[in-house]
Design an enzyme around this catalytic site. Structure first.
Site, PDB file in Angstrom:
ATOM      1  N   GLU A   1       0.795  -1.229   0.000  1.00  0.00           N
ATOM      2  CA  GLU A   1       0.000   0.000   0.000  1.00  0.00           C
ATOM      3  C   GLU A   1       0.832   1.286   0.000  1.00  0.00           C
ATOM      4  O   GLU A   1       0.621   2.170   0.820  1.00  0.00           O
ATOM      5  CB  GLU A   1      -0.946   0.007   1.210  1.00  0.00           C
ATOM      6  CG  GLU A   1      -1.959  -1.114   1.136  1.00  0.00           C
ATOM      7  CD  GLU A   1      -2.887  -1.157   2.343  1.00  0.00           C
ATOM      8  OE1 GLU A   1      -4.094  -1.267   2.127  1.00  0.00           O
ATOM      9  OE2 GLU A   1      -2.397  -1.078   3.490  1.00  0.00           O
TER      10      GLU A   1
HETATM   11  C1  TNX Z   1      -4.840  -4.320   4.493  1.00  0.00           C
HETATM   12  S1  TNX Z   1      -2.975  -6.600   4.218  1.00  0.00           S
HETATM   13  C2  TNX Z   1      -3.606  -4.023   5.049  1.00  0.00           C
HETATM   14  C3  TNX Z   1      -3.527  -3.625   6.453  1.00  0.00           C
HETATM   15  C4  TNX Z   1      -4.893  -3.483   7.082  1.00  0.00           C
HETATM   16  C5  TNX Z   1      -5.779  -4.626   6.629  1.00  0.00           C
HETATM   17  C6  TNX Z   1      -7.136  -4.635   7.273  1.00  0.00           C
HETATM   18  C7  TNX Z   1      -2.021  -5.485   4.057  1.00  0.00           C
HETATM   19  C8  TNX Z   1      -0.765  -5.862   3.523  1.00  0.00           C
HETATM   20  N1  TNX Z   1      -2.396  -4.233   4.400  1.00  0.00           N
HETATM   21  O1  TNX Z   1      -2.793  -2.421   6.584  1.00  0.00           O
HETATM   22  O2  TNX Z   1      -4.742  -3.492   8.457  1.00  0.00           O
HETATM   23  O3  TNX Z   1      -5.940  -4.562   5.237  1.00  0.00           O
HETATM   24  O4  TNX Z   1      -7.853  -5.790   6.933  1.00  0.00           O
END
Ligand code: TNX
Length: 443
Positions: free
Chosen positions: A254
């Protein structure tokens, strides 16, 4: 003697015979034989018990641990006089991830997660130790990190962090339960807390206040500054020295404001840094396509992003994939729409969805020969107490664990076993669970 069946220790892993009426007539063996057979597949075991004799053969320490779990489970089952069980896990990496960054949990809670996960044959505890909200692990030579960046949770709770002594205690407890700890420092995004402690590694160098919300994707470190790489060398060095296992997870998820070439260059350099400190790398799926060292594990979590970079994995040799598709393995997602805890961004994860799936079908873009693991994840934006943790893990963690073991798939039998064999030992341990309506709970 029952027919040997390939079943994991957690999923009613025994084939029982015998029947004892009202008063439980448990086996009273006169002899126990234990054998180490290193010719067996890693982590596997064979177990046979009659009224007079127990024979246990294991490939290694983990196999012996699972065999003893299966034996204890069978001895707890009324009416069983003899049984056979043997099992070999399908996936060598079987993990559970706990997010300590959104809400911090200390050693006692973490060891209870190890108790649950190891009882279901999971062998990896992945700790998500840094995010926008907090920095959760002591780093040699950098007290500022934990002094300035660990004192809040989501919603402004007290935060805190693991000392290196805590971290060592957790690793020792994990090892005694046939588990290894993989620490995660999330980079280059999810780094607001790091920048609260060290504004000089932020893109604009400005001071930052602690963050207690649950947005994602708004923070990233300066990708090329010397200050960034000097700090990362210290952080990776400290983690590498204090981690028993061979893997460090360095995130990579992300990162929204950075161009793809800049991002890939950063992840490549980070991979070299981790390798220089003698460890292998785990990264989230976004990092696929970056120049990653041999032996890297890429952790798949969502189908919602562009998958082009994942398709490139097929041309890599020496890179493995861990399956954590959110809609089957993210136990922070609600099981039903009106559940008081949890998120819904990828939909719901009812018990059946956690149980009935295969990594190959869930990740069509990944060649199945590359899949070496399954990991379930518990993010803690909405999870505030140890009870909340257990409510989200039980009974869905055993469901994901049965996929990781490659257990025979039989949902009615699975929910029956949860109600009869499993629930009875969750209670004495004080573990809460979601009373899932698919399970025929007794009493
Ligand atoms: C996605 S999974 C994220 C997390 C959040 C989560 C909540 C991932 C690599 N990043 O930062 O906490 O979704 O479900």
């Amino acid at each position: 003697m029952g027919t040997p069946r390939s079943r994991p220790p957690h999923c009613c892993g025994v084939r029982a015979h015998g029947h004892s009426g009202q008063h439980v007539n448990r086996p009273h063996p006169r002899t126990i034989n234990t054998t180490l057979n290193t010719d067996l597949t890693a982590e596997s075991f064979q177990l046979t018990a009659t009224r007079d004799h127990i024979a246990l053969t294991a490939a290694d320490q983990a196999g012996a641990f699972y065999a003893i779990n299966a034996l204890i489970q069978a001895l707890r089952t009324p009416g069983v006089e003899g049984f056979t069980a043997h099992s070999t896990p399908t996936y060598p990496t079987r993990g559970v991830m706990l997010d300590l960054a959104r809400h911090f949990f200390g050693v006692d809670t973490i060891t209870s997660v190890i108790d649950v996960a190891s009882a279901y044959g999971l062998n990896r505890l992945h700790l998500h130790l840094s995010d926008d909200q907090g920095w959760r692990i002591e780093i040699d030579g950098h007290p500022a990190l934990t002094e300035r960046a660990s004192a809040n949770d989501v919603d402004g709770g007290a935060g805190r962090y693991l000392t290196l002594a805590d971290y060592e205690a957790i690793q020792e407890y994990a090892a005694a339960h046939a588990m290894i700890v993989v620490p995660e420092i999330d980079l280059p995004g999810h780094t607001h807390a790091l920048q609260v402690a060290y504004p000089q590694v932020s893109p604009n160098g400005k001071p930052r206040e602690p963050y207690a919300g649950i947005d994602v994707g708004f923070s990233w470190v300066h990708l090329t500054a010397d200050a960034t790489w000097e700090l990362l060398d210290d952080i990776v060095g400290s983690l590498a020295r204090t981690t028993h296992g061979e893997y460090l997870h360095v995130g990579g998820d992300e990162v929204k404001q950075v161009s793809r070439p800049e991002y890939e260059q950063f992840m490549g350099r980070l991979g070299e840094l981790v390798a220089a400190h003698g460890k292998k790398l785990v990264v989230w799926q976004e990092a696929a396509g970056s120049p990653l060292p041999q032996g890297t594990q890429v952790q798949y979590w969502t189908h919602e992003f562009n998958q082009d970079n994942l398709a490139q994995l097929a041309t890599h040799t020496g890179v493995e994939v861990i399956a954590s598709p959110a809609y089957h393995t993210y136990l922070d997602l609600k099981p039903v729409p009106d559940f008081p805890l949890g998120l819904t961004w990828a939909g719901l994860v009812p018990l059946r969805a956690a149980y009935e799936w295969t990594p190959a079908a869930a990740m069509p873009v990944i060649p199945s020969r590359m899949i070496t693991g399954v990991e379930t994840c518990l993010w803690t934006e909405t999870i505030r107490t140890p009870h909340d943790i257990m409510t989200m893990l039980l009974p869905r963690l055993p469901a994901v664990a049965s996929v990781a073991w490659g257990s025979p798939v039989d949902y009615p039998q699975f929910v029956h076993a949860i109600a009869t064999h499993h629930h009875t030992w969750w209670h004495p341990n004080g573990w809460t669970h979601y009373p899932d309506p698919d399970v025929p709970w007794q009493q």
